[in-house]
Design an enzyme around this catalytic site. Structure first.
Site, PDB file in Angstrom:
ATOM      1  CG  PHE A 127      -8.107  -0.967   0.691  1.00 15.69           C
ATOM      2  CD1 PHE A 127      -7.918  -0.703  -0.649  1.00 15.69           C
ATOM      3  CD2 PHE A 127      -8.601  -2.213   1.053  1.00 15.69           C
ATOM      4  CE1 PHE A 127      -8.198  -1.661  -1.624  1.00 15.69           C
ATOM      5  CE2 PHE A 127      -8.890  -3.168   0.099  1.00 15.69           C
ATOM      6  CZ  PHE A 127      -8.683  -2.901  -1.244  1.00 15.69           C
TER       7      PHE A 127
ATOM      8  CG  PHE B 120       1.912  -0.709  -0.689  1.00 20.46           C
ATOM      9  CD1 PHE B 120       2.538  -1.942  -0.571  1.00 20.46           C
ATOM     10  CD2 PHE B 120       2.495   0.248  -1.499  1.00 20.46           C
ATOM     11  CE1 PHE B 120       3.727  -2.202  -1.247  1.00 20.46           C
ATOM     12  CE2 PHE B 120       3.678  -0.006  -2.185  1.00 20.46           C
ATOM     13  CZ  PHE B 120       4.302  -1.231  -2.058  1.00 20.46           C
TER      14      PHE B 120
ATOM     15  CB  VAL C 230      -3.957  -6.101   5.161  1.00 19.49           C
ATOM     16  CG1 VAL C 230      -3.675  -6.662   3.769  1.00 19.49           C
ATOM     17  CG2 VAL C 230      -3.211  -4.785   5.343  1.00 19.49           C
TER      18      VAL C 230
ATOM     19  CG  HIS D 247      -2.838  -7.368  -3.757  1.00 21.67           C
ATOM     20  ND1 HIS D 247      -1.997  -6.922  -4.743  1.00 21.67           N
ATOM     21  CD2 HIS D 247      -3.509  -6.270  -3.319  1.00 21.67           C
ATOM     22  CE1 HIS D 247      -2.158  -5.625  -4.901  1.00 21.67           C
ATOM     23  NE2 HIS D 247      -3.062  -5.203  -4.045  1.00 21.67           N
TER      24      HIS D 247
ATOM     25  NE  ARG E 218      -7.785 -10.667  14.813  1.00 18.80           N
ATOM     26  CZ  ARG E 218      -6.952 -11.433  14.166  1.00 18.80           C
ATOM     27  NH1 ARG E 218      -5.973 -10.899  13.485  1.00 18.80           N
ATOM     28  NH2 ARG E 218      -7.085 -12.745  14.179  1.00 18.80           N
TER      29      ARG E 218
HETATM   30  N1  INI Z   1      -4.982  -2.063   1.250  1.00 18.87           N
HETATM   31  C1  INI Z   1      -5.366  -2.290   2.535  1.00 18.87           C
HETATM   32  O1  INI Z   1      -5.114  -1.449   3.407  1.00 18.87           O
HETATM   33  N2  INI Z   1      -5.991  -3.458   2.849  1.00 18.87           N
HETATM   34  C2  INI Z   1      -6.266  -4.426   1.924  1.00 18.87           C
HETATM   35  O2  INI Z   1      -6.859  -5.469   2.295  1.00 18.87           O
HETATM   36  C3  INI Z   1      -5.882  -4.201   0.583  1.00 18.87           C
HETATM   37  N3  INI Z   1      -6.152  -5.192  -0.428  1.00 18.87           N
HETATM   38  O3  INI Z   1      -6.680  -6.267  -0.100  1.00 18.87           O
HETATM   39  O4  INI Z   1      -5.902  -5.021  -1.616  1.00 18.87           O
HETATM   40  C4  INI Z   1      -5.241  -2.975   0.250  1.00 18.87           C
HETATM   41  N4  INI Z   1      -4.858  -2.703  -1.011  1.00 18.87           N
HETATM   42  C5  INI Z   1      -4.439  -1.389  -1.457  1.00 18.87           C
HETATM   43  C6  INI Z   1      -2.968  -1.124  -1.188  1.00 18.87           C
HETATM   44  O5  INI Z   1      -2.727  -0.882   0.181  1.00 18.87           O
HETATM   45  C7  INI Z   1      -2.466   0.096  -1.967  1.00 18.87           C
HETATM   46  O6  INI Z   1      -3.246   1.216  -1.638  1.00 18.87           O
HETATM   47  C8  INI Z   1      -2.499  -0.117  -3.491  1.00 18.87           C
HETATM   48  O7  INI Z   1      -1.845  -1.307  -3.855  1.00 18.87           O
HETATM   49  C9  INI Z   1      -1.799   1.084  -4.203  1.00 18.87           C
HETATM   50  O8  INI Z   1      -0.428   1.180  -3.839  1.00 18.87           O
END
Ligand code: INI
Length: 157
Positions: A23, A58, A82, A89, A128
């Site tokens: 992500f 996550f 993130v 979220h 960063r």
């Molecule tokens: N995951 C990230 O690593 N960064 C983010 O900014 C982000 N946002 O903004 O939604 C994000 N979402 C996905 C999350 O980590 C999971 O993969 C998803 O919820 C499935 O469990």
């Protein structure tokens, strides 16, 4: 003079696992580049590093726990980005990633390093994950110091 125990920053002879979130991969890939650069510049060989990609930050703690319990790595570096949106979220993902990574380190007994950047916007994230200031590089430096510190600690297993 009290005895001071600390680690050195060097990778030779150690094995590292890196978990990187796909992500926001325009940021997390730069963190990965920084981490690999730090490890290689401090004596790691390609064969000593394994990179595992997960969908989002996550998912990092779940895989970190699996990898830590496998006892195959001296340290695990967790990388992700993130970026705050308009919803709660952000809070859930960043706090679960931080909590899960810390818990994994405490439960497994090996260093699991928090290299997940949490920012208000894309500009901060780019800042960063740059060539000069790169939190992936910093996380790898911390991993090397911690594995060396573990070795230097005068404790029984
Ligand atoms: N995951 C990230 O690593 N960064 C983010 O900014 C982000 N946002 O903004 O939604 C994000 N979402 C996905 C999350 O980590 C999971 O993969 C998803 O919820 C499935 O469990």
């Amino acid at each position: 003079m009290a005895k001071v125990i600390q680690g050195e920053i060097q990778a030779k002879g150690f094995k590292f696992g890196i978990i990187v979130s796909r992500f926001n991969d325009f940021i997390s890939n730069r963190l990965l580049e920084g981490a690999l650069d730090a490890l290689m510049k401090h004596g790691a060989r390609d064969a000593d590093i394994e990179v595992v990609k997960v969908p989002g930050s996550f998912e990092i703690p779940f895989i970190a726990k699996k990898m830590a319990l496998a006892k195959k790595y001296d340290a695990i570096v967790c990388l992700g980005a993130v970026i705050r949106g308009g919803t709660p979220h952000f809070e859930y993902i960043s706090s679960e990633a931080a909590k899960g990574i810390a818990t994994t380190a405490l439960e497994s007994g090996i260093p699991v390093i928090f290299g997940v950047i949490t920012t208000d916007n894309i500009e901060q994230a780019i800042e960063r994950a740059g060539a000069k200031n790169n939190k992936g590089w910093d996380a790898a430096m911390t991993a090397m110091e911690m594995v060396s510190l573990m070795k230097n600690l005068p404790l029984k297993k």
